[in-house]
Design an enzyme around this catalytic site. Structure first.
Site, PDB file in Angstrom:
ATOM      1  N   GLY A 102      40.259 -17.356 -28.001  1.00  0.00           N
ATOM      2  CA  GLY A 102      39.803 -16.971 -26.740  1.00  0.00           C
ATOM      3  C   GLY A 102      39.635 -18.080 -25.996  1.00  0.00           C
TER       4      GLY A 102
ATOM      5  N   LYS B 202      44.254 -23.164 -34.360  1.00  0.00           N
ATOM      6  CA  LYS B 202      45.470 -22.443 -33.629  1.00  0.00           C
ATOM      7  C   LYS B 202      46.828 -23.038 -33.958  1.00  0.00           C
ATOM      8  CE  LYS B 202      42.367 -20.053 -30.940  1.00  0.00           C
ATOM      9  NZ  LYS B 202      41.147 -20.459 -31.728  1.00  0.00           N
TER      10      LYS B 202
ATOM     11  N   ALA C  59      35.249 -26.753 -25.470  1.00  0.00           N
ATOM     12  CA  ALA C  59      34.408 -26.997 -26.415  1.00  0.00           C
ATOM     13  C   ALA C  59      32.904 -27.381 -25.610  1.00  0.00           C
ATOM     14  CB  ALA C  59      34.791 -28.061 -27.285  1.00  0.00           C
TER      15      ALA C  59
ATOM     16  N   SER D 291      42.138 -29.595 -20.812  1.00  0.00           N
ATOM     17  CA  SER D 291      42.856 -29.365 -21.966  1.00  0.00           C
ATOM     18  C   SER D 291      43.710 -30.234 -22.461  1.00  0.00           C
ATOM     19  CB  SER D 291      43.806 -28.044 -21.537  1.00  0.00           C
ATOM     20  OG  SER D 291      45.110 -28.006 -22.500  1.00  0.00           O
ATOM     21  N   ARG D 292      43.605 -30.669 -23.876  1.00  0.00           N
ATOM     22  CA  ARG D 292      44.719 -31.800 -24.208  1.00  0.00           C
ATOM     23  C   ARG D 292      45.942 -31.330 -24.345  1.00  0.00           C
ATOM     24  NH1 ARG D 292      41.651 -31.981 -30.111  1.00  0.00           N
ATOM     25  NH2 ARG D 292      41.888 -29.607 -29.806  1.00  0.00           N
ATOM     26  N   ASN D 293      46.289 -30.106 -24.330  1.00  0.00           N
ATOM     27  CA  ASN D 293      47.762 -29.902 -24.256  1.00  0.00           C
ATOM     28  C   ASN D 293      48.419 -30.039 -22.613  1.00  0.00           C
ATOM     29  OD1 ASN D 293      48.554 -28.905 -27.112  1.00  0.00           O
ATOM     30  ND2 ASN D 293      46.648 -27.821 -26.603  1.00  0.00           N
TER      31      ASN D 293
ATOM     32  N   LYS E 166      49.791 -20.234 -26.199  1.00  0.00           N
ATOM     33  CA  LYS E 166      49.160 -20.823 -24.942  1.00  0.00           C
ATOM     34  C   LYS E 166      49.057 -22.340 -24.930  1.00  0.00           C
ATOM     35  CE  LYS E 166      44.709 -21.827 -26.861  1.00  0.00           C
ATOM     36  NZ  LYS E 166      43.940 -22.766 -26.723  1.00  0.00           N
TER      37      LYS E 166
ATOM     38  N   ASP F 172      42.991 -16.768 -22.051  1.00  0.00           N
ATOM     39  CA  ASP F 172      43.023 -18.216 -22.864  1.00  0.00           C
ATOM     40  C   ASP F 172      44.142 -18.809 -22.017  1.00  0.00           C
ATOM     41  OD1 ASP F 172      42.345 -20.345 -24.343  1.00  0.00           O
ATOM     42  OD2 ASP F 172      42.792 -19.497 -26.274  1.00  0.00           O
TER      43      ASP F 172
ATOM     44  N   GLU G 197      47.859 -29.342 -30.413  1.00  0.00           N
ATOM     45  CA  GLU G 197      48.103 -28.453 -31.439  1.00  0.00           C
ATOM     46  C   GLU G 197      49.635 -27.744 -30.743  1.00  0.00           C
ATOM     47  OE1 GLU G 197      46.955 -28.050 -34.141  1.00  0.00           O
ATOM     48  OE2 GLU G 197      44.759 -27.570 -34.172  1.00  0.00           O
TER      49      GLU G 197
END
Length: 325
Positions: A136, A109, A140, A254-256, A191, A244, A279
């Site tokens: 999508g 991404k 993980a 979510s790491r973000n 996203k 998403d 990302e």
């Protein structure tokens, strides 16, 4: 004899043994002969010895998943590209002679450093391959846990997208074909930036009402940039868009989102990036560049950029939202 051949499993190679790539090995290990590839010998040795992945410690990798270095590549019916976007150009240059001609799905991404789409790089380097793009709402750990999941898979030719979707769909992982490559890639990239914004809002304790406003307005930003570049508006209300966005912005899994939360709580960005790959951080400058080139005002993305790259206070997000909403 032909009946026996039809019963044989197809082969699938997963390039990139991070959390997402490893989770896909769980998804496909009963449908395909799966090989999981890493660029690092120590990583391969560790996974083979422990059957666990240091980036994904809570799951035992199935015994029927082969774990190898990328220099052990053979021919596969399908390849899934799961390396992070940042090292992708260099890794692709090293592997292109071995994988050109393969049926390949990009799972990375973001945009490249020059603000171009990652699909364009693969199309140029792998001129003999059929290439699709997967995007999508999929964490993980839930993929690895065999939870019901879905994603969009995009190709230039809808028939190619349908073939990939049919072959790569499993009982609990449904793929929907689309020919909107531009929209799918914009959704996959933006996203993550919006997730950082939502993480900042969580860290500032701005509340669920504000979160709902933020996600709604962010979806407009995604659609505005996408349609300006030729995407279909309806893509942004599908799995790779709204789906998403809901998932990625709703949990610090979510790491973000986690990065945004930590930034709001005064954790230095350098320290965060030493611990994980985000990302959204790598993609943000490219999104800002694309918006400038296309004379678009993206207030949420611009606020996040000011906070991460210009040292502005995290409360800048609230100020910008008040001015624009």
């Amino acid at each position: 004899m032909s009946h026996e051949l039809n019963l044989q499993k197809k082969s699938l190679g997963i390039l990139g043994a991070g959390a997402f790539g490893t989770s896909l090995a769980f998804v496909y290990c009963n449908k395909f002969d799966v090989s999981l590839f890493s660029c690092f010998k120590d990583h391969v040795d560790s996974m083979n010895q422990t059957r666990t992945n240091e980036f994904f410690k809570d799951f035992i990798i199935p015994d029927n998943v082969k774990i190898s270095l990328t220099d052990d590549l053979d021919e596969y019916d399908y390849l899934l590209w799961c390396f992070p976007i940042k090292p992708t150009p260099n890794i692709l240059r090293n592997l292109k002679n071995e994988i050109n001609g393969a049926s390949l799905t990009i799972c990375s991404k973001g945009f490249l450093h020059d603000s171009t789409f990652v699909y364009a790089l693969f199309k140029r380097e792998l001129s003999e391959s059929k290439i699709t793009y997967l995007s999508g709402p999929n964490f993980a750990n839930e993929l690895a846990g065999n939870k019901i999941s879905a994603a969009d898979i995009a190709a230039e030719n809808i028939d190619d997208a349908k073939r990939f979707a049919n072959d790569l769909t499993t009982e609990n992982f449904k793929l929907n074909p689309t020919d909107d490559l531009i929209g799918s890639q914009i959704c996959g990239a933006m996203k993550n930036v919006i997730a950082i914004a939502c993480g900042i809002s969580y860290g500032l304790k701005l509340g669920q009402n504000f979160h709902a406003i933020l996600v709604t307005k962010a979806l407009d930003e995604m659609k505005n940039l996408g349609t300006k570049l030729g995407a279909k508006a309806e893509t942004f209300y599908g799995l790779c868009g709204l789906g998403d966005l809901i998932l990625t912005t709703s949990s610090t899994n979510s790491r973000n989102t986690s990065l945004g939360f930590d930034i709001a709580n005064a954790k230095p960005i350098e320290e965060i990036l030493k611990e994980t790959t985000c990302e959204g951080y790598d993609t943000l400058p490219q999104i800002i560049e694309l918006s400038k080139k296309n004379n678009l005002h993206l207030p949420i993305c611009e606020a996040v950029y000011q906070i991460l790259f210009e040292g502005k206070n995290p409360s800048t997000l609230l100020d910008v939202c008040k001015e624009n909403f």
